[in-house]
Design a protein around this motif. Structure first.
Motif, PDB file in Angstrom:
ATOM      1  N   ALA A  17      79.377  43.130  52.874  1.00 51.57           N
ATOM      2  CA  ALA A  17      80.048  42.466  52.542  1.00 51.57           C
ATOM      3  C   ALA A  17      79.901  41.901  51.111  1.00 51.57           C
ATOM      4  O   ALA A  17      81.214  41.501  50.237  1.00 51.57           O
ATOM      5  CB  ALA A  17      80.350  41.494  53.364  1.00 51.57           C
ATOM      6  N   ALA A  18      78.566  41.286  51.175  1.00 55.00           N
ATOM      7  CA  ALA A  18      78.679  41.281  49.962  1.00 55.00           C
ATOM      8  C   ALA A  18      77.964  41.898  48.571  1.00 55.00           C
ATOM      9  O   ALA A  18      78.275  41.543  47.901  1.00 55.00           O
ATOM     10  CB  ALA A  18      76.510  40.820  50.190  1.00 55.00           C
ATOM     11  N   GLY A  69      66.450  35.550  49.990  1.00 53.16           N
ATOM     12  CA  GLY A  69      65.447  34.598  50.905  1.00 53.16           C
ATOM     13  C   GLY A  69      65.347  34.939  52.163  1.00 53.16           C
ATOM     14  O   GLY A  69      64.587  35.204  52.954  1.00 53.16           O
ATOM     15  N   ILE A  70      66.494  34.516  53.154  1.00 57.27           N
ATOM     16  CA  ILE A  70      66.896  35.366  54.646  1.00 57.27           C
ATOM     17  C   ILE A  70      66.220  36.522  54.816  1.00 57.27           C
ATOM     18  O   ILE A  70      65.845  36.817  55.544  1.00 57.27           O
ATOM     19  CB  ILE A  70      68.376  35.057  54.827  1.00 57.27           C
ATOM     20  CG1 ILE A  70      68.994  33.233  54.753  1.00 57.27           C
ATOM     21  CG2 ILE A  70      68.264  35.519  56.773  1.00 57.27           C
ATOM     22  CD1 ILE A  70      70.240  33.554  55.138  1.00 57.27           C
ATOM     23  N   TYR A  71      66.612  37.743  54.305  1.00 55.38           N
ATOM     24  CA  TYR A  71      66.261  39.397  54.561  1.00 55.38           C
ATOM     25  C   TYR A  71      64.933  39.276  53.790  1.00 55.38           C
ATOM     26  O   TYR A  71      64.272  39.894  55.245  1.00 55.38           O
ATOM     27  CB  TYR A  71      67.397  40.385  53.925  1.00 55.38           C
ATOM     28  CG  TYR A  71      68.414  40.492  53.935  1.00 55.38           C
ATOM     29  CD1 TYR A  71      69.137  40.545  55.598  1.00 55.38           C
ATOM     30  CD2 TYR A  71      69.432  39.727  53.643  1.00 55.38           C
ATOM     31  CE1 TYR A  71      70.112  40.845  56.004  1.00 55.38           C
ATOM     32  CE2 TYR A  71      71.168  40.340  54.051  1.00 55.38           C
ATOM     33  CZ  TYR A  71      71.560  41.196  54.821  1.00 55.38           C
ATOM     34  OH  TYR A  71      72.350  41.004  55.483  1.00 55.38           O
ATOM     35  N   PHE A  72      63.915  38.545  53.141  1.00 52.63           N
ATOM     36  CA  PHE A  72      63.019  38.397  53.021  1.00 52.63           C
ATOM     37  C   PHE A  72      61.954  37.963  54.288  1.00 52.63           C
ATOM     38  O   PHE A  72      61.358  38.945  54.563  1.00 52.63           O
ATOM     39  CB  PHE A  72      62.762  38.200  51.972  1.00 52.63           C
ATOM     40  CG  PHE A  72      62.877  39.150  50.486  1.00 52.63           C
ATOM     41  CD1 PHE A  72      61.678  40.096  50.883  1.00 52.63           C
ATOM     42  CD2 PHE A  72      62.763  38.459  49.196  1.00 52.63           C
ATOM     43  CE1 PHE A  72      61.700  40.896  49.384  1.00 52.63           C
ATOM     44  CE2 PHE A  72      62.983  38.928  48.716  1.00 52.63           C
ATOM     45  CZ  PHE A  72      62.874  40.595  48.353  1.00 52.63           C
ATOM     46  N   VAL A  73      62.544  36.902  54.601  1.00 55.00           N
ATOM     47  CA  VAL A  73      62.645  36.184  55.995  1.00 55.00           C
ATOM     48  C   VAL A  73      61.920  37.462  56.814  1.00 55.00           C
ATOM     49  O   VAL A  73      61.089  37.141  57.857  1.00 55.00           O
ATOM     50  CB  VAL A  73      62.793  35.034  55.389  1.00 55.00           C
ATOM     51  CG1 VAL A  73      62.227  33.979  57.374  1.00 55.00           C
ATOM     52  CG2 VAL A  73      62.237  33.841  55.051  1.00 55.00           C
ATOM     53  N   GLY A  74      62.966  37.578  56.869  1.00 53.71           N
ATOM     54  CA  GLY A  74      63.080  38.834  58.741  1.00 53.71           C
ATOM     55  C   GLY A  74      62.317  40.113  57.898  1.00 53.71           C
ATOM     56  O   GLY A  74      61.548  39.480  59.554  1.00 53.71           O
ATOM     57  N   VAL A  98      67.552  46.226  52.128  1.00 56.86           N
ATOM     58  CA  VAL A  98      68.540  44.942  51.425  1.00 56.86           C
ATOM     59  C   VAL A  98      68.516  43.746  50.755  1.00 56.86           C
ATOM     60  O   VAL A  98      68.703  43.124  49.861  1.00 56.86           O
ATOM     61  CB  VAL A  98      69.215  43.939  53.569  1.00 56.86           C
ATOM     62  CG1 VAL A  98      70.299  43.421  52.728  1.00 56.86           C
ATOM     63  CG2 VAL A  98      69.404  45.679  53.470  1.00 56.86           C
ATOM     64  N   ALA A  99      66.963  43.168  51.142  1.00 56.48           N
ATOM     65  CA  ALA A  99      67.343  41.877  49.821  1.00 56.48           C
ATOM     66  C   ALA A  99      66.267  42.332  48.929  1.00 56.48           C
ATOM     67  O   ALA A  99      66.686  41.315  47.519  1.00 56.48           O
ATOM     68  CB  ALA A  99      64.960  41.521  50.499  1.00 56.48           C
ATOM     69  N   ILE A 147      70.472  33.700  48.026  1.00 59.21           N
ATOM     70  CA  ILE A 147      70.137  32.528  49.738  1.00 59.21           C
ATOM     71  C   ILE A 147      69.931  34.162  50.593  1.00 59.21           C
ATOM     72  O   ILE A 147      69.007  33.953  51.438  1.00 59.21           O
ATOM     73  CB  ILE A 147      71.230  31.870  50.134  1.00 59.21           C
ATOM     74  CG1 ILE A 147      70.892  30.266  49.413  1.00 59.21           C
ATOM     75  CG2 ILE A 147      71.026  31.742  51.503  1.00 59.21           C
ATOM     76  CD1 ILE A 147      71.675  29.863  49.504  1.00 59.21           C
ATOM     77  N   LEU A 148      70.938  34.928  50.064  1.00 59.59           N
ATOM     78  CA  LEU A 148      70.778  36.556  51.074  1.00 59.59           C
ATOM     79  C   LEU A 148      69.031  36.802  51.029  1.00 59.59           C
ATOM     80  O   LEU A 148      68.702  37.286  52.393  1.00 59.59           O
ATOM     81  CB  LEU A 148      71.824  36.698  50.785  1.00 59.59           C
ATOM     82  CG  LEU A 148      73.123  36.379  51.489  1.00 59.59           C
ATOM     83  CD1 LEU A 148      74.171  37.131  51.164  1.00 59.59           C
ATOM     84  CD2 LEU A 148      73.335  36.641  53.014  1.00 59.59           C
TER      85      LEU A 148
END
Length: 119
Positions: A41-42, A61-66, A100-101, A58-59
């Motif tokens: 979607a992004a 960062g979230i994917y890097f944390v994951g 993805v990140a 933000i996305l």
């Protein structure tokens, strides 16, 4: 250059849809549908010019944390038969999140550069 990024984002939209589709036999398939669905979607929003810098960063960062959360204690590659299957599966999942990140970070940087060139 603008068209190059637009077409690449369309390609990544399709790749992320495909990545979600191949999760059908995974025990936690719904989680991975969501993870790759949001990425698709992004990418589509980037293609349509609807993704903003803040959302992309933000996305990313979230994917890097994951990526770091799922990274196995001992990375044994991604080929089945070369080590512990749990480590290999976690390695695959974390590398998918890393891809993805990185894509989301590239979108964010492209959006930032595009906005600076308009000023």
């Amino acid at each position: 250059m603008k068209n190059l990024f637009k077409y690449l984002s369309l390609i990544f939209t399709l790749l992320f849809i495909w990545a979600a589709y191949v999760q059908y036999n995974d025990p936690d398939a719904l989680l991975w549908y969501a993870i790759y669905g949001v990425a698709a979607a992004a990418s589509l929003f980037f293609y349509l010019g609807k993704l903003n810098f803040t959302g992309a960063i933000i996305l990313s960062g979230i994917y890097f944390v994951g990526t770091f959360i799922l990274w196995p204690d001992k990375f044994e590659g991604v080929t089945i038969g070369n080590g512990d299957i749990v480590n290999i599966e976690r390695g695959r999942e974390s590398l998918g999140l890393l891809i993805v990140a990185m894509v989301m970070l590239i979108y964010a940087l492209r959006l930032r550069l595009a906005n600076k060139s308009k000023v």
